[in-house]
Write an enzyme that holds these catalytic residues in place. Structure first.
Site, PDB file in Angstrom:
ATOM      1  N   GLU A   1       1.299   5.294   3.850  1.00 47.51           N
ATOM      2  CA  GLU A   1       0.629   3.997   3.980  1.00 47.51           C
ATOM      3  C   GLU A   1      -0.486   4.072   5.017  1.00 47.51           C
ATOM      4  OE1 GLU A   1       1.882  -0.683   4.842  1.00 47.51           O
ATOM      5  OE2 GLU A   1       3.347   0.921   5.098  1.00 47.51           O
TER       6      GLU A   1
ATOM      7  N   LYS B   1      -2.305  -4.298  -1.160  1.00 57.27           N
ATOM      8  CA  LYS B   1      -0.963  -4.825  -0.921  1.00 57.27           C
ATOM      9  C   LYS B   1      -0.944  -6.339  -1.089  1.00 57.27           C
ATOM     10  CE  LYS B   1       2.844  -4.383   2.420  1.00 57.27           C
ATOM     11  NZ  LYS B   1       3.224  -3.855   3.749  1.00 57.27           N
TER      12      LYS B   1
ATOM     13  N   CYS C   1       5.105   0.025   0.754  1.00 55.08           N
ATOM     14  CA  CYS C   1       6.065  -0.441   1.746  1.00 55.08           C
ATOM     15  C   CYS C   1       6.882  -1.621   1.243  1.00 55.08           C
ATOM     16  CB  CYS C   1       5.316  -0.762   3.041  1.00 55.08           C
ATOM     17  SG  CYS C   1       6.367  -1.032   4.487  1.00 55.08           S
TER      18      CYS C   1
END
Length: 346
Positions: free
Chosen positions: A45, A130, A164
């Site tokens: 990430e 994200k 994540c």
């Protein structure tokens, strides 16, 4: 028969908040993994330029300078760093997944937590932002959109990815299952502090990633690649120099791990946690078939007459502009009798 290939999960630290140096490190790791036979290579990430762990350690009023550095060192999707990665993927004939902090093209302080999936021909296969920054990440990144909720068809198989905490979202995960995903990449930071160690009950990111990866692989009957960052000595020292009290939190927070999961939810081989390195796994997508007999959540083992999911895959923009072209008015028609006027004048 489905494909067989070697995949590589990179477990490494960026050069903290230095995109140029981190890019060179990434290129070196791509070449190393390719020499070892990897055809797919995934990075953690926001590997370029770093994960903003300071947002969990210091008050926002004390970190304006760090945000400014993060914005300055983040990358544009059409910038030279992504172009270098595309050239490297093509030169080595590998698929590369890279986590980036992405700069907005219209805002000097607008950032997204993103990844870009690059094909072995150098093309951009997918670009995802994200959906929701998690907890203290909201101080750094904006909400993403659904444009990147895609499974990409490649010569290796159908590849999907989430970042994540997105791997906790059952609807996001199901949207990938429903596109026939066969190989799932999840990317994670090195540490994710939520409590001071002396208080106890700190979030254990390695365990959390293992639970989520195993759950998704078991439910979707896919292989899972988990790639997590490492908190480098340069990052640790810079944060502790800023506030010595941060040492207890940084040193006492559990570290993330990088590893592989098979379609039954079992871990494949060893995991890397403390030390930098690359984890490899030999993937045989034919192993995704048998478990589908037991639970095929996008096939017979569902009730689509009861459940209905709609996913809006639209790239959000701050404004929509419509350029209106004004044409010259049509020439006036001659009035009745104008010909006679001319004759009279003559």
């Amino acid at each position: 028969m489905l494909s067989r290939f070697r995949a590589a999960s990179v477990h490494a630290a960026p050069i903290f908040l230095d995109r140029a140096a981190t890019l060179e490190k990434a290129i070196s790791l791509i070449r190393e993994a390719a020499r070892n036979g990897a055809e797919l290579i995934a990075f953690p990430e926001t590997f370029i330029p770093a994960f903003p762990v300071w947002a969990a350690l210091f008050a926002p009023i004390d970190t304006h300078d760090l945000f400014e550095r993060m914005a300055d060192q983040s990358v544009r999707i059409d910038g030279p760093e992504i172009q270098r990665l595309r050239e490297e993927a093509r030169a080595n004939g590998v698929v590369v997944s890279m986590g980036i902090s992405e700069r907005s093209p219209v805002s000097v302080g607008g950032l997204w937590n993103s990844f870009v999936l690059i094909g072995d021909d150098g093309s951009i296969l997918n670009h995802h932002r994200k959906l929701v920054p998690t907890y203290f990440e909201k101080l750094i990144w904006s909400n993403g959109d659904g444009a990147g909720l895609k499974v990409v068809e490649t010569r290796l198989g159908r590849i999907g990815q989430l970042i994540c905490g997105e791997n906790t979202n059952p609807l996001a995960r199901f949207s990938l299952m429903a596109q026939g995903e066969q190989f799932h990449i999840s990317s994670w930071p090195a540490v994710w502090p939520t409590r001071r160690p002396k208080v106890g009950g700190n979030y254990h990111i390695a365990n959390a990633a293992r639970i989520r990866a195993a759950a998704h692989s078991f439910e979707a009957k896919v292989f899972g690649l988990v790639t997590a960052g490492v908190l480098g000595r340069d990052a640790r020292d810079m944060l502790v120099d800023r506030d010595p009290a941060a040492a207890d939190v940084i040193d006492g927070t559990p570290r993330a791990s990088s590893f592989f999961i098979d379609p039954t939810g079992e871990q494949m081989g060893e995991a890397l946690t403390e030390d930098e390195g690359i984890v490899y796994a030999d993937i045989d997508l034919n192993r995704c078939v048998e478990p589908k007999q037991f639970h095929d959540l996008v096939g017979y083992y569902n009730r689509f007459d009861i459940f209905d999911l709609t996913v809006h895959r639209e790239r959000l923009q701050p404004a929509t502009f419509e350029d209106v072209v004004h044409r010259d008015p049509a020439p006036a028609l001659p009035r009745e009798g104008a010909e006679n006027d001319r004759l009279t004048d003559d």
